[in-house]
Design an enzyme around this catalytic site. Structure first.
Site, PDB file in Angstrom:
ATOM      1  N   ASP A  40       8.895  -7.860  26.920  1.00  0.00           N
ATOM      2  CA  ASP A  40      10.115  -7.174  27.355  1.00  0.00           C
ATOM      3  C   ASP A  40      11.056  -8.188  28.004  1.00  0.00           C
ATOM      4  O   ASP A  40      10.620  -9.064  28.767  1.00  0.00           O
ATOM      5  CB  ASP A  40       9.743  -6.065  28.350  1.00  0.00           C
ATOM      6  N   ASN A  48       8.479   6.293  27.196  1.00  0.00           N
ATOM      7  CA  ASN A  48       9.597   6.986  27.835  1.00  0.00           C
ATOM      8  C   ASN A  48      10.269   7.849  26.778  1.00  0.00           C
ATOM      9  O   ASN A  48      10.533   7.387  25.666  1.00  0.00           O
ATOM     10  CB  ASN A  48      10.602   5.978  28.412  1.00  0.00           C
ATOM     11  N   GLY A 106      14.391   7.873  31.168  1.00  0.00           N
ATOM     12  CA  GLY A 106      15.125   6.606  31.090  1.00  0.00           C
ATOM     13  C   GLY A 106      15.008   5.890  29.761  1.00  0.00           C
ATOM     14  O   GLY A 106      15.215   4.675  29.700  1.00  0.00           O
ATOM     15  N   GLN A 107      14.692   6.624  28.693  1.00  0.00           N
ATOM     16  CA  GLN A 107      14.633   5.952  27.379  1.00  0.00           C
ATOM     17  C   GLN A 107      15.996   5.363  27.055  1.00  0.00           C
ATOM     18  O   GLN A 107      17.011   6.068  27.102  1.00  0.00           O
ATOM     19  CB  GLN A 107      14.204   6.937  26.279  1.00  0.00           C
ATOM     20  N   SER A 108      16.027   4.053  26.753  1.00  0.00           N
ATOM     21  CA  SER A 108      17.304   3.389  26.499  1.00  0.00           C
ATOM     22  C   SER A 108      17.402   2.819  25.090  1.00  0.00           C
ATOM     23  O   SER A 108      18.500   2.508  24.635  1.00  0.00           O
ATOM     24  CB  SER A 108      17.537   2.283  27.532  1.00  0.00           C
ATOM     25  N   HIS A 117       8.770   2.774  20.912  1.00  0.00           N
ATOM     26  CA  HIS A 117       8.110   1.619  21.532  1.00  0.00           C
ATOM     27  C   HIS A 117       7.143   2.082  22.605  1.00  0.00           C
ATOM     28  O   HIS A 117       7.441   2.997  23.364  1.00  0.00           O
ATOM     29  CB  HIS A 117       9.132   0.626  22.111  1.00  0.00           C
ATOM     30  N   LEU A 118       6.013   1.412  22.641  1.00  0.00           N
ATOM     31  CA  LEU A 118       4.973   1.679  23.634  1.00  0.00           C
ATOM     32  C   LEU A 118       4.975   0.512  24.614  1.00  0.00           C
ATOM     33  O   LEU A 118       4.792  -0.641  24.208  1.00  0.00           O
ATOM     34  CB  LEU A 118       3.618   1.792  22.916  1.00  0.00           C
ATOM     35  N   HIS A 119       5.211   0.827  25.906  1.00  0.00           N
ATOM     36  CA  HIS A 119       5.171  -0.228  26.930  1.00  0.00           C
ATOM     37  C   HIS A 119       3.712  -0.527  27.279  1.00  0.00           C
ATOM     38  O   HIS A 119       2.934   0.403  27.534  1.00  0.00           O
ATOM     39  CB  HIS A 119       5.868   0.240  28.213  1.00  0.00           C
TER      40      HIS A 119
HETATM   41  P1  AMP Z   1      12.960   2.297  27.378  1.00  0.00           P
HETATM   42  O1  AMP Z   1      13.623   2.494  28.707  1.00  0.00           O
HETATM   43  O2  AMP Z   1      11.580   2.904  27.332  1.00  0.00           O
HETATM   44  O3  AMP Z   1      13.825   2.724  26.212  1.00  0.00           O
HETATM   45  O4  AMP Z   1      12.700   0.743  27.278  1.00  0.00           O
HETATM   46  C1  AMP Z   1      13.448  -0.156  26.539  1.00  0.00           C
HETATM   47  C2  AMP Z   1      12.957  -1.522  26.958  1.00  0.00           C
HETATM   48  O5  AMP Z   1      13.410  -2.452  26.017  1.00  0.00           O
HETATM   49  C3  AMP Z   1      13.442  -1.989  28.322  1.00  0.00           C
HETATM   50  O6  AMP Z   1      12.324  -2.275  29.140  1.00  0.00           O
HETATM   51  C4  AMP Z   1      14.278  -3.240  28.003  1.00  0.00           C
HETATM   52  O7  AMP Z   1      14.125  -4.243  28.979  1.00  0.00           O
HETATM   53  C5  AMP Z   1      13.686  -3.665  26.675  1.00  0.00           C
HETATM   54  N1  AMP Z   1      14.567  -4.404  25.789  1.00  0.00           N
HETATM   55  C6  AMP Z   1      15.810  -4.043  25.365  1.00  0.00           C
HETATM   56  N2  AMP Z   1      16.300  -4.937  24.495  1.00  0.00           N
HETATM   57  C7  AMP Z   1      15.329  -5.893  24.349  1.00  0.00           C
HETATM   58  C8  AMP Z   1      15.222  -7.086  23.583  1.00  0.00           C
HETATM   59  N3  AMP Z   1      16.208  -7.501  22.773  1.00  0.00           N
HETATM   60  N4  AMP Z   1      14.081  -7.815  23.698  1.00  0.00           N
HETATM   61  C9  AMP Z   1      13.077  -7.414  24.498  1.00  0.00           C
HETATM   62  N5  AMP Z   1      13.117  -6.291  25.237  1.00  0.00           N
HETATM   63  C10 AMP Z   1      14.226  -5.544  25.180  1.00  0.00           C
END
Ligand code: AMP
Ligand code: ZN
Length: 120
Positions: free
Chosen positions: A36, A93, A99-101, A106-108
């Site tokens: 990340d 998320n 807070g999904q962005s 994706h699995l953290h």
């Molecule tokens: P979420 O909030 O679950 O949608 O998590 C998205 C994650 O993606 C966040 O932890 C960001 O820091 C990470 N992220 C976004 N863009 C990138 C990228 N280009 N490379 C690595 N991580 C990223």
């Protein structure tokens, strides 16, 4: 939007295709694991399917083989990165309250420190 357009715009499709740089630490035919950009723990890796799925709440995510591949990769990463015994957290998320962005499944995989419960 066509599948090709999605793949061009989605950052995680681009990471899977290798057109956006990332620090990849795992890959197989179905999934990719990369660090990340904004790590929330000493180990913070994202495991993504190569194909575009918008989130764990999308119908295409309810695919046993896909989910098994993601969990298998997460567990292997935890072993290889030395947190299998100390423990780790796997997080999906979903939507605004969580807070999904990024809207590519994706699995953290988080490890290397003690985590609080309930999560913030
Ligand atoms: P979420 O909030 O679950 O949608 O998590 C998205 C994650 O993606 C966040 O932890 C960001 O820091 C990470 N992220 C976004 N863009 C990138 C990228 N280009 N490379 C690595 N991580 C990223
Ligand atoms: Zn995508």
């Amino acid at each position: 939007m066509s599948e090709a357009e999605t793949a061009q715009r989605c950052p995680f499709c681009r990471i899977a295709a290798g057109t956006l740089p990332s620090e990849q630490i795992y890959h197989d035919e179905t999934v990719v694991g990369f660090r990340d950009l904004n790590p929330q723990a000493p180990l913070h890796v994202l495991v993504i399917p190569r194909r575009h799925v918008r989130g764990i709440n999308a119908p295409e995510a309810e695919d046993g083989a896909l989910l098994a591949a993601m969990v298998r990769a997460a567990n292997q990463i935890a072993r290889e990165q030395g947190v299998a015994e100390s423990g780790y957290r796997l997080v999906w998320n979903v939507g605004p309250d969580a807070g999904q962005s990024v809207f590519h499944l994706h699995l953290h995989v988080l490890g290397g420190r003690q985590f609080g419960w309930p999560p913030g």
